[in-house]
Scaffold this motif. Structure first.
Motif, PDB file in Angstrom:
ATOM      1  N   ASP A 334       4.783 -46.918   8.731  1.00 30.01           N
ATOM      2  CA  ASP A 334       4.630 -48.352   9.019  1.00 30.01           C
ATOM      3  C   ASP A 334       3.489 -48.614   9.995  1.00 30.01           C
ATOM      4  O   ASP A 334       3.635 -49.373  10.957  1.00 30.01           O
ATOM      5  N   THR A 335       2.314 -48.015   9.715  1.00 38.42           N
ATOM      6  CA  THR A 335       1.220 -48.074  10.685  1.00 38.42           C
ATOM      7  C   THR A 335       0.392 -49.348  10.603  1.00 38.42           C
ATOM      8  O   THR A 335      -0.392 -49.632  11.515  1.00 38.42           O
ATOM      9  N   LYS A 336       0.515 -50.088   9.518  1.00 42.39           N
ATOM     10  CA  LYS A 336      -0.286 -51.307   9.294  1.00 42.39           C
ATOM     11  C   LYS A 336      -1.784 -50.989   9.265  1.00 42.39           C
ATOM     12  O   LYS A 336      -2.610 -51.791   9.687  1.00 42.39           O
ATOM     13  N   GLN A 337      -2.150 -49.835   8.706  1.00 42.55           N
ATOM     14  CA  GLN A 337      -3.555 -49.487   8.577  1.00 42.55           C
ATOM     15  C   GLN A 337      -4.215 -50.385   7.528  1.00 42.55           C
ATOM     16  O   GLN A 337      -3.613 -50.739   6.520  1.00 42.55           O
ATOM     17  N   ARG A 338      -5.453 -50.748   7.766  1.00 46.61           N
ATOM     18  CA  ARG A 338      -6.215 -51.615   6.867  1.00 46.61           C
ATOM     19  C   ARG A 338      -6.842 -50.762   5.761  1.00 46.61           C
ATOM     20  O   ARG A 338      -7.734 -49.943   6.013  1.00 46.61           O
TER      21      ARG A 338
END
Length: 442
Positions: A334-338
């Motif tokens: 759940d890192t929210k990497q783009r």
């Protein structure tokens, strides 16, 4: 991070890209630890060439990871967290047909664009849907990262036919270009870039590229691309001729809109006459791959098996595979990497069909991709996107309805094809060649 370890299935285990993915998984154990690695392919003999070498590699470098290769769907898809799908329905024999039939008619012959891409798309749809159904039956909580081509048509088909499935359609071409961008501006890699990008798969544009301090990199990149395209010159000894041409031609594609930076595949749509004039109808990209990458990969696998050790194995991780592992990591933790993905538009590009499957940056987390707004497409891009998106929709219409007319319309609308009669001539020849793969058209 926590103490979880993941089970990964590579669907299309006989692909020449499989060893690179395995190398990346092994190098990424701290980032994305795995407990099980499985290969699945419906071609047992082809898969065995890869799997026998990888079994030796895994035993030597990661004996704690369970490894198996199978042609049985239940064995393959049970107890899986992530499916990496890279199938090629019809293999290289049909890819060659996709390239050579259009060239006979003076039209671009390419595996993901124009008539070749349409033909490949009709073959790929049922194959990818079958994988989705296996995953949902045996591991319903798994995620599928699909990079089976042609991704645009496959994405439109999965949107319609499996709208609730946990499949994410992706492509590594923009990733490869961003790795080049990073080298051009002297940064370590694509993850050091903050970017804005929009379009369809193999059909998009960067509108902004910055470093993590906010420094605008577009002026430096534009100056380089205007002169060299994305070709890195002396940094790439031994690069295949077709790719050298493609990267260089980006300079001419860029010239059409110097406010953006283009995806390389736009050359097929904007300069089709040039592409045909510089193509050899008797020796296409398929022949180049079979003489190059396929021969090299299978030869290295055979060498490892003959020696009984992988201690000096020549395979390496690639941008293709590191991107896939980045996606898995972002979802798992759940890192929210783009990262880029091909998803329903739903306003990401405000003035484009909301149902279009657009390729845009997303924040990736435990619930999959969250699209980011890219604003409005400029008039030039909007016109191109609208036309090409209609082509892709018509192909899926043809698949669903078994419609000859819809497929003829798709080929006639395609910017690469000069007129409807040429489209019909190619289509009629393609129908015969694909009789074992396409639905019967009426």
């Amino acid at each position: 991070m926590d103490d979880r370890k993941f089970s990964v299935l590579i669907a299309g285990g006989g692909s020449t890209y499989t060893p690179g993915i395995v190398m990346t998984l092994l190098e990424s154990q701290k980032q994305f630890p795995i407990r099980k690695l499985k290969f699945y392919d419906n071609d047992a003999a082809r898969q065995k060439k890869i799997a026998d070498a990888i079994a030796i590699l895994m035993k030597e470098r990661a004996p704690e990871v369970e490894f198996l290769a199978t042609t049985d769907p239940e064995t393959a898809f049970s107890d899986v967290d992530f499916v990496m799908a890279q199938i090629r329905v019809g293999k290289y024999a049909m890819r060659s047909v996709d390239e050579k039939i259009p060239l006979k008619h003076g039209v671009v012959g390419q595996e993901t664009t124009g008539p070749g891409g349409i033909a490949y798309g009709l073959r790929s749809i049922p194959g990818v849907i079958e994988l989705v159904d296996y995953m949902e039956q045996y591991s319903p909580n798994a995620w599928m990262l699909n990079y089976s081509n042609p991704a645009a048509i496959v994405a439109e088909a999965t949107r319609r036919l499996r709208p609730n499935s946990r499949i994410i359609n992706i492509c590594d071409m923009p990733i490869a270009i961003m790795d080049r961008m990073a080298k051009i501006v002297g940064l370590p890699g694509r993850n050091d870039l903050v970017f804005r990008y929009y379009g369809l798969n193999h059909f998009g544009w960067w509108t902004d590229v910055r470093d993590k301090t906010g420094r605008d990199l577009m002026p430096q990149l534009k100056a380089y691309v205007a002169k060299n395209g994305y070709w890195l010159q002396d940094q790439e000894p031994g690069k295949e001729a077709s790719w050298i041409s493609t990267y260089k031609k980006a300079a001419d594609v860029y010239a059409l809109d110097p406010t953006t930076l283009p995806n390389t595949y736009l050359k097929y749509y904007l300069y089709p006459k040039y592409v045909v004039e510089h193509a050899d109808p008797n020796y296409t990209r398929t022949d180049e791959v079979e003489a190059g990458r396929e021969k090299t990969v299978f030869g290295e696998c055979a060498r490892v098996v003959a020696n009984g050790t992988a201690k000096d194995i020549q395979f390496q991780a690639s941008n293709h595979s590191t991107y896939i592992v980045d996606l898995c990591t972002a979802i798992a933790y759940d890192t929210k990497q783009r990262l880029l993905a091909i998803i329903p538009n739903e306003g990401a590009v405000a003035n484009i069909d909301p149902e279009a499957m657009v390729e845009v940056p997303c924040l990736f987390g435990a619930n999959g991709p969250e699209r980011l707004s890219m604003g409005n497409a400029a008039t030039f891009q909007k016109g191109l996107i609208t036309e090409q998106n209609c082509v892709e929709k018509l192909v899926v219409d043809a698949y669903e309805q078994h419609s000859y007319i819809k497929l003829w319309e798709a080929m006639s609308l395609c910017k690469i094809v000069p007129d409807a009669q040429v489209a019909k001539d190619i289509l009629d020849e393609m129908i015969v060649a694909n009789k074992d793969f396409w639905p019967e058209l009426k």
